[in-house]
Design a protein around this motif. Structure first.
Motif, PDB file in Angstrom:
ATOM      1  N   GLU A 145       0.041   2.416  -0.646  1.00 17.07           N
ATOM      2  CA  GLU A 145       0.730   1.915   0.549  1.00 17.07           C
ATOM      3  C   GLU A 145       1.294   0.535   0.250  1.00 17.07           C
ATOM      4  N   ARG A 185      -1.407  -1.656  -1.720  1.00 18.13           N
ATOM      5  CA  ARG A 185      -2.812  -1.243  -1.751  1.00 18.13           C
ATOM      6  C   ARG A 185      -2.979  -0.352  -2.971  1.00 18.13           C
ATOM      7  N   ILE A 186      -3.821  -0.752  -3.894  1.00 14.55           N
ATOM      8  CA  ILE A 186      -3.971  -0.052  -5.165  1.00 14.55           C
ATOM      9  C   ILE A 186      -4.457   1.377  -4.970  1.00 14.55           C
ATOM     10  N   ARG A 187      -5.442   1.576  -4.104  1.00 17.05           N
ATOM     11  CA  ARG A 187      -6.046   2.904  -3.935  1.00 17.05           C
ATOM     12  C   ARG A 187      -5.047   3.944  -3.451  1.00 17.05           C
ATOM     13  N   THR A 188      -4.217   3.592  -2.452  1.00 20.43           N
ATOM     14  CA  THR A 188      -3.345   4.590  -1.823  1.00 20.43           C
ATOM     15  C   THR A 188      -1.872   4.447  -2.180  1.00 20.43           C
ATOM     16  N   ALA A 215      -0.094  -1.750   3.925  1.00 11.56           N
ATOM     17  CA  ALA A 215      -1.146  -2.114   2.976  1.00 11.56           C
ATOM     18  C   ALA A 215      -2.098  -3.150   3.542  1.00 11.56           C
TER      19      ALA A 215
END
Length: 112
Positions: A106, A101-104, A111
């Motif tokens: 994860e 997951r790019i934002r976090t 993710a």
């Protein structure tokens, strides 16, 4: 994890999405695509002239799920996309090695 890619008739997209919702999917990608299978396109008439459309409009769905959800997702797509006519589509299943997951940041199961 598995990537389920399904190619279905465009007018079946909402039926498939609604049928998959109770399974608890976290996301899905839908793309408008063109293609053909055994039907090899179809003849159309435009302004009195006949022409052949070789690539028919389809919708490609891409869904990444945990291994334990694969069979139920396939069964649900198959039932909800079925019309019984040629060109109903196909379902493909691929192994997914990793997800981020790019934002976090994860990864893998977290993710999804």
């Amino acid at each position: 994890m598995k990537m389920i890619m399904a190619v279905v008739k465009p007018f079946k997209l909402d039926d498939v999405r609604e049928a998959l919702a109770p399974l608890g999917l976290q996301g899905m990608t839908a793309s408008e695509v063109k293609g053909f299978g055994r039907q090899k396109g179809q003849a159309e008439i435009y302004r009195g002239a006949e022409y052949v459309v070789h690539f028919l409009p389809k919708v490609k769905l891409e869904i990444v799920v945990n291994d334990d959800m694969v069979e139920s997702v396939i069964e649900t797509i198959q039932k909800s996309a079925h019309t019984g006519k040629i060109g109903d589509g196909k379902i493909f299943v691929y192994d997914v090695e990793s997800v981020v997951r790019i934002r976090t940041g994860e990864t893998d199961q977290d993710a999804l």
